[in-house]
Motif scaffolding. Sequence first.
Motif, PDB file in Angstrom:
ATOM      1  N   GLN A  54       0.828  -1.211   0.000  1.00  0.00           N
ATOM      2  CA  GLN A  54       0.000   0.000   0.000  1.00  0.00           C
ATOM      3  C   GLN A  54       0.865   1.265   0.000  1.00  0.00           C
ATOM      4  O   GLN A  54       0.498   2.278  -0.613  1.00  0.00           O
ATOM      5  CB  GLN A  54      -0.932   0.010   1.214  1.00  0.00           C
ATOM      6  N   ASP A  55       2.011   1.192   0.658  1.00  0.00           N
ATOM      7  CA  ASP A  55       2.919   2.347   0.654  1.00  0.00           C
ATOM      8  C   ASP A  55       3.462   2.603  -0.753  1.00  0.00           C
ATOM      9  O   ASP A  55       3.560   3.763  -1.186  1.00  0.00           O
ATOM     10  CB  ASP A  55       4.087   2.102   1.619  1.00  0.00           C
ATOM     11  N   VAL A  56       3.818   1.549  -1.453  1.00  0.00           N
ATOM     12  CA  VAL A  56       4.310   1.707  -2.817  1.00  0.00           C
ATOM     13  C   VAL A  56       3.210   2.289  -3.705  1.00  0.00           C
ATOM     14  O   VAL A  56       3.453   3.207  -4.512  1.00  0.00           O
ATOM     15  CB  VAL A  56       4.808   0.365  -3.384  1.00  0.00           C
ATOM     16  N   GLU A  57       1.985   1.774  -3.554  1.00  0.00           N
ATOM     17  CA  GLU A  57       0.868   2.341  -4.317  1.00  0.00           C
ATOM     18  C   GLU A  57       0.706   3.826  -4.017  1.00  0.00           C
ATOM     19  O   GLU A  57       0.477   4.634  -4.930  1.00  0.00           O
ATOM     20  CB  GLU A  57      -0.425   1.601  -3.966  1.00  0.00           C
ATOM     21  N   GLY A  58       0.811   4.187  -2.742  1.00  0.00           N
ATOM     22  CA  GLY A  58       0.674   5.585  -2.359  1.00  0.00           C
ATOM     23  C   GLY A  58       1.772   6.454  -2.948  1.00  0.00           C
ATOM     24  O   GLY A  58       1.534   7.615  -3.315  1.00  0.00           O
ATOM     25  N   PHE A  59       2.967   5.895  -3.061  1.00  0.00           N
ATOM     26  CA  PHE A  59       4.078   6.659  -3.628  1.00  0.00           C
ATOM     27  C   PHE A  59       3.832   6.959  -5.102  1.00  0.00           C
ATOM     28  O   PHE A  59       4.104   8.062  -5.574  1.00  0.00           O
ATOM     29  CB  PHE A  59       5.379   5.882  -3.449  1.00  0.00           C
ATOM     30  N   PHE A  60       3.304   5.986  -5.832  1.00  0.00           N
ATOM     31  CA  PHE A  60       2.997   6.204  -7.245  1.00  0.00           C
ATOM     32  C   PHE A  60       1.791   7.119  -7.422  1.00  0.00           C
ATOM     33  O   PHE A  60       1.639   7.734  -8.479  1.00  0.00           O
ATOM     34  CB  PHE A  60       2.751   4.869  -7.948  1.00  0.00           C
ATOM     35  N   ALA A  61       0.931   7.193  -6.421  1.00  0.00           N
ATOM     36  CA  ALA A  61      -0.273   8.010  -6.518  1.00  0.00           C
ATOM     37  C   ALA A  61      -0.024   9.471  -6.158  1.00  0.00           C
ATOM     38  O   ALA A  61      -0.951  10.281  -6.179  1.00  0.00           O
ATOM     39  CB  ALA A  61      -1.366   7.439  -5.615  1.00  0.00           C
ATOM     40  N   GLN A  62       1.215   9.825  -5.837  1.00  0.00           N
ATOM     41  CA  GLN A  62       1.523  11.213  -5.511  1.00  0.00           C
ATOM     42  C   GLN A  62       1.201  12.142  -6.683  1.00  0.00           C
ATOM     43  O   GLN A  62       1.147  11.724  -7.845  1.00  0.00           O
ATOM     44  CB  GLN A  62       3.013  11.365  -5.191  1.00  0.00           C
ATOM     45  N   LEU A  63       1.032  13.406  -6.358  1.00  0.00           N
ATOM     46  CA  LEU A  63       0.843  14.402  -7.395  1.00  0.00           C
ATOM     47  C   LEU A  63       2.115  14.538  -8.221  1.00  0.00           C
ATOM     48  O   LEU A  63       3.225  14.286  -7.729  1.00  0.00           O
ATOM     49  CB  LEU A  63       0.494  15.752  -6.767  1.00  0.00           C
ATOM     50  N   VAL A  64       1.947  14.932  -9.472  1.00  0.00           N
ATOM     51  CA  VAL A  64       3.110  15.176 -10.322  1.00  0.00           C
ATOM     52  C   VAL A  64       4.041  16.193  -9.670  1.00  0.00           C
ATOM     53  O   VAL A  64       5.273  16.058  -9.719  1.00  0.00           O
ATOM     54  CB  VAL A  64       2.653  15.651 -11.715  1.00  0.00           C
ATOM     55  N   SER A  65       3.474  17.201  -9.027  1.00  0.00           N
ATOM     56  CA  SER A  65       4.302  18.233  -8.386  1.00  0.00           C
ATOM     57  C   SER A  65       5.163  17.646  -7.271  1.00  0.00           C
ATOM     58  O   SER A  65       6.295  18.106  -7.041  1.00  0.00           O
ATOM     59  CB  SER A  65       3.418  19.355  -7.833  1.00  0.00           C
ATOM     60  N   ASP A  66       4.658  16.638  -6.571  1.00  0.00           N
ATOM     61  CA  ASP A  66       5.450  15.996  -5.512  1.00  0.00           C
ATOM     62  C   ASP A  66       6.643  15.249  -6.111  1.00  0.00           C
ATOM     63  O   ASP A  66       7.744  15.257  -5.550  1.00  0.00           O
ATOM     64  CB  ASP A  66       4.582  15.025  -4.712  1.00  0.00           C
ATOM     65  N   ILE A  67       6.427  14.587  -7.234  1.00  0.00           N
ATOM     66  CA  ILE A  67       7.509  13.839  -7.874  1.00  0.00           C
ATOM     67  C   ILE A  67       8.529  14.805  -8.475  1.00  0.00           C
ATOM     68  O   ILE A  67       9.742  14.568  -8.409  1.00  0.00           O
ATOM     69  CB  ILE A  67       6.947  12.881  -8.932  1.00  0.00           C
ATOM     70  N   ILE A  68       8.066  15.908  -9.030  1.00  0.00           N
ATOM     71  CA  ILE A  68       8.984  16.932  -9.535  1.00  0.00           C
ATOM     72  C   ILE A  68       9.858  17.453  -8.397  1.00  0.00           C
ATOM     73  O   ILE A  68      11.076  17.653  -8.563  1.00  0.00           O
ATOM     74  CB  ILE A  68       8.205  18.088 -10.195  1.00  0.00           C
ATOM     75  N   ARG A  69       9.258  17.667  -7.232  1.00  0.00           N
ATOM     76  CA  ARG A  69      10.027  18.132  -6.073  1.00  0.00           C
ATOM     77  C   ARG A  69      11.115  17.113  -5.715  1.00  0.00           C
ATOM     78  O   ARG A  69      12.249  17.484  -5.394  1.00  0.00           O
ATOM     79  CB  ARG A  69       9.102  18.365  -4.882  1.00  0.00           C
ATOM     80  N   LEU A  70      10.788  15.822  -5.782  1.00  0.00           N
ATOM     81  CA  LEU A  70      11.773  14.785  -5.504  1.00  0.00           C
ATOM     82  C   LEU A  70      12.895  14.836  -6.535  1.00  0.00           C
ATOM     83  O   LEU A  70      14.084  14.729  -6.186  1.00  0.00           O
ATOM     84  CB  LEU A  70      11.097  13.413  -5.514  1.00  0.00           C
ATOM     85  N   PHE A  71      12.549  14.997  -7.806  1.00  0.00           N
ATOM     86  CA  PHE A  71      13.581  15.092  -8.851  1.00  0.00           C
ATOM     87  C   PHE A  71      14.504  16.286  -8.598  1.00  0.00           C
ATOM     88  O   PHE A  71      15.720  16.203  -8.820  1.00  0.00           O
ATOM     89  CB  PHE A  71      12.934  15.229 -10.230  1.00  0.00           C
ATOM     90  N   THR A  72      13.928  17.402  -8.146  1.00  0.00           N
ATOM     91  CA  THR A  72      14.736  18.586  -7.851  1.00  0.00           C
ATOM     92  C   THR A  72      15.697  18.312  -6.705  1.00  0.00           C
ATOM     93  O   THR A  72      16.877  18.696  -6.749  1.00  0.00           O
ATOM     94  CB  THR A  72      13.828  19.781  -7.504  1.00  0.00           C
ATOM     95  N   GLU A  73      15.216  17.637  -5.665  1.00  0.00           N
ATOM     96  CA  GLU A  73      16.086  17.282  -4.538  1.00  0.00           C
ATOM     97  C   GLU A  73      17.205  16.347  -4.989  1.00  0.00           C
ATOM     98  O   GLU A  73      18.354  16.462  -4.539  1.00  0.00           O
ATOM     99  CB  GLU A  73      15.260  16.625  -3.424  1.00  0.00           C
ATOM    100  N   ILE A  74      16.884  15.426  -5.880  1.00  0.00           N
ATOM    101  CA  ILE A  74      17.906  14.506  -6.404  1.00  0.00           C
ATOM    102  C   ILE A  74      18.953  15.280  -7.190  1.00  0.00           C
ATOM    103  O   ILE A  74      20.165  15.032  -7.055  1.00  0.00           O
ATOM    104  CB  ILE A  74      17.241  13.429  -7.276  1.00  0.00           C
ATOM    105  N   ALA A  75      18.526  16.228  -8.015  1.00  0.00           N
ATOM    106  CA  ALA A  75      19.474  17.018  -8.805  1.00  0.00           C
ATOM    107  C   ALA A  75      20.434  17.778  -7.897  1.00  0.00           C
ATOM    108  O   ALA A  75      21.653  17.819  -8.150  1.00  0.00           O
ATOM    109  CB  ALA A  75      18.722  17.979  -9.723  1.00  0.00           C
TER     110      ALA A  75
END
Length: 250
Positions: free
Chosen positions: A221-242
């Motif tokens: 369920q946690d993995v499902e929730g991670f994929f269900a995040q908003l696009v903006s949340d994933i963009i924020r993660l990509f920015t942190e990775i950069a």
Amino acid sequence: MSRLSRRRLLKVLLGSPLVTIVGCGGNGGTFPSPVPPPDLVLEGDEAQLANLVRQQLPRLKQLAQNPGTSLRIGIPNGRGIEVLAFSFADEGAANYRHLRVVRESTGEAVNLLWGMKGLLPSIRLADDRGNTIRSRDGRLLEIGFSEVRGAKGRQALDWIATGVKVAAAAFALWLGAQIGRAVLGAIAFLAFNAMVLGLLVAGFAVISPAIEWVLRNITWQDVEGFFAQLVSDIIRLFTEIARMLDQWLG
């Protein structure tokens, strides 16, 4: 058809231009098979990449459930499209279900294995015999969660985000600086979640402290929730990775 007629037909066919064309060349009359296109291409801006990776959970689950099948992922490398083939194995580098990635341009394969550094897991890139590989500068490619955590919380989604950052650092050191930061984030997003899914769907008994930690802290369920995040949340993660990779790689 009589035997004589069959012989005459064979002579006609062997002498025809079609057979001459097919039989020419030094490879025994066969042409090389064309390389099939990737199943998935990670390209575009951060929003496009985020929207693309968040749709791949069914694909990753099917991959984890069927060791030996592959998901071929294309990534831009500055000169064209590089292909990374994701698959799962239950033996070889490790005796639990783990992710194996082949860089098709070189044939080099790495296995993403679970390790432990201190009290938290690590990701170890290993060859097919289970030996940790080294980066181009000689660094052993095992990176711990504690090395990238920062000030995040300790909920399951935070741990998954941390794992994605660890995977991004590992891929950056393996693949080199020619791969864009956002693309590395997208690869890592898929790879780390695939690693977790491999453990969740395989149902192996706990065989190491690292695997016990993962299964205790992250659920399906946690993995499902991670994929269900908003696009903006994933963009924020990509920015942190950069930002993290700028510090790691200079």
